[in-house]
Design an enzyme around this catalytic site. Structure first.
Site, PDB file in Angstrom:
ATOM      1  N   CYS A 104      37.049   3.364  30.556  1.00 48.09           N
ATOM      2  CA  CYS A 104      37.709   2.837  29.358  1.00 48.09           C
ATOM      3  C   CYS A 104      38.828   1.884  29.770  1.00 48.09           C
ATOM      4  O   CYS A 104      39.614   2.179  30.681  1.00 48.09           O
ATOM      5  CB  CYS A 104      38.278   3.995  28.546  1.00 48.09           C
ATOM      6  SG  CYS A 104      39.305   3.492  27.134  1.00 48.09           S
ATOM      7  N   CYS A 145      43.251   9.808  25.568  1.00 50.73           N
ATOM      8  CA  CYS A 145      43.020   8.416  25.191  1.00 50.73           C
ATOM      9  C   CYS A 145      43.326   8.193  23.706  1.00 50.73           C
ATOM     10  O   CYS A 145      42.977   9.016  22.848  1.00 50.73           O
ATOM     11  CB  CYS A 145      41.577   8.021  25.476  1.00 50.73           C
ATOM     12  SG  CYS A 145      41.235   6.263  25.177  1.00 50.73           S
ATOM     13  N   CYS A 161      53.313  29.468  41.571  1.00 51.53           N
ATOM     14  CA  CYS A 161      53.187  30.472  40.516  1.00 51.53           C
ATOM     15  C   CYS A 161      51.821  30.413  39.847  1.00 51.53           C
ATOM     16  O   CYS A 161      51.420  31.365  39.161  1.00 51.53           O
ATOM     17  CB  CYS A 161      54.309  30.308  39.494  1.00 51.53           C
ATOM     18  SG  CYS A 161      54.465  28.649  38.802  1.00 51.53           S
ATOM     19  N   CYS A 173      42.607   3.638  28.345  1.00 53.26           N
ATOM     20  CA  CYS A 173      43.283   4.748  29.040  1.00 53.26           C
ATOM     21  C   CYS A 173      43.125   4.677  30.558  1.00 53.26           C
ATOM     22  O   CYS A 173      43.768   5.435  31.286  1.00 53.26           O
ATOM     23  CB  CYS A 173      42.794   6.094  28.515  1.00 53.26           C
ATOM     24  SG  CYS A 173      41.054   6.454  28.874  1.00 53.26           S
TER      25      CYS A 173
END
Length: 360
Positions: A71, A44, A321, A74
């Site tokens: 928020c 953010c 992986c 964000c």
């Protein structure tokens, strides 16, 4: 679920990641601010609170249950770095009207500020909106040449007023001349949103070739290698493999998919392909080591070579992986960042006790 009973990275590491806006922790934890009552992503851009006012949670549900609200900057309730509605609407319009040039005046008529659009595309696509449009049109021209259309025809259909201008743009974009395009393989790419941040997926007609997080430092060299070593012509676009991986990746993060069925095409050395094939056999929720893979390949002394090949895997998550750990149980390296590796192993409930910094 608070810090004491959740599976989170160490407190000091989360404070550092929050203060530095470290995108590799996207989706790994959320920060709640006691003095404001809101919770945010690690990345953010809002003014950072004092560390003593921070509280950390593993997921948005825990934040909401603790009484915090999301928020507005964000937007932690949205998929990480998802395109805002005004961008999604524009992309739909581009698909519906592929020949539209989209001048600044047209963008303004749609209620879109050109500078704001430019910034969003530079941040999330690595290029401006108009550069993306040009790349998209050139990709369509490449497909036309592959289908047997004349170079003159596709040049003018792509909106170029001169053949020389088309040739220059084509060669700059694809590193080949239009005359050689019939023998090249188009590699189409699209951007995907995930809880761990945006990813880029690339696929050709035979299958998925690349799936990586967009903030990886190795991404650009990987794409350049695909162009120079394997003759790919990279352009934005869609195909059935990209549609499948988008859907299957969403199901994986929702805990609804353990095995991927999207077709893969993984060009590389014979040894690398052997290692990647072994990676693909590691079951969901289990882990192995470089040494164990070397043993299965009949090359017990090749642990380091296996590690290098593992690091060169271009298809994250699908070719898992992240399920390879060190012999001592440590996370070891992961191109997408060790916080993401720990998150993926937690998601799969991997029965392993990790001894590294991000143990859980």
């Amino acid at each position: 679920m608070n810090l004491q009973n959740s599976l989170l990275p160490p407190h000091a590491e989360m404070v550092r990641a929050m203060l530095e806006r470290d995108t590799s922790y996207e989706g790994v934890f959320f920060t709640a601010v006691k003095t404001t009552g809101i919770f945010c992503r690690p990345s953010c851009t809002a003014r950072k609170p004092k560390p003593e006012n921070m509280e950390f949670f593993a997921g948005v549900n825990e934040c909401l249950a603790a009484g915090y609200r999301a928020c507005l900057r964000c937007k932690p309730l949205d998929a990480a770095d998802s395109a805002p509605d005004w961008v999604q609407g524009l992309l739909k319009s581009v698909d519906a009207q592929p020949d539209t040039r989209w001048s600044d005046a047209q963008l303004l008529a749609q209620g879109i500020e050109p500078l704001k659009l430019r910034r969003w595309f530079k941040q999330h696509m690595g290029m401006t909106f108009h550069a993306w449009l040009r790349a998209r049109r050139l990709g369509q021209a490449l497909d036309g040449i592959k289908q047997g259309e004349t170079i003159d025809g596709v040049a003018f259909d792509s909106g170029y007023e001169s053949l020389s201008g088309f040739r220059d743009a084509f060669q700059k974009s694809f590193h080949i001349t239009p005359g050689r395009a019939a023998n090249s393989e188009p590699l189409l790419f699209t951007r995907l949103t995930t809880p761990l941040g945006p990813m880029i997926a690339m696929a050709e007609r035979r299958g998925l070739v690349l799936l990586e997080f967009l903030d990886q430092s190795s991404l650009r060299p990987e794409v350049e290698a695909l162009q120079s070593r394997f003759g790919y012509a990279v352009a934005p676009g869609h195909n059935v493999h990209l549609q499948q991986i988008g859907q299957q990746l969403a199901e994986y993060f929702a805990g609804e998919r353990k095995v991927f069925s999207v077709a893969l095409h993984m060009p590389g050395s014979e040894f690398s392909r052997q290692v990647w094939a072994e990676l693909a056999t590691i079951p969901y929720g289990q882990t192995t080591t470089y040494g164990a893979i070397a043993q299965r390949l009949g090359k017990p002394g090749a642990s380091r070579a296996v590690g290098l090949a593992n690091g060169h895997n271009r298809i994250s998550i699908v070719v898992p992986c992240h399920r390879v750990i060190g012999a001592d149980g440590s996370l070891t390296g992961y191109a997408g960042g060790e916080p993401r590796k720990a998150f993926l192993l937690r998601l799969e409930n991997a029965p392993v006790q990790l001894t590294g910094q991000l143990a859980f």
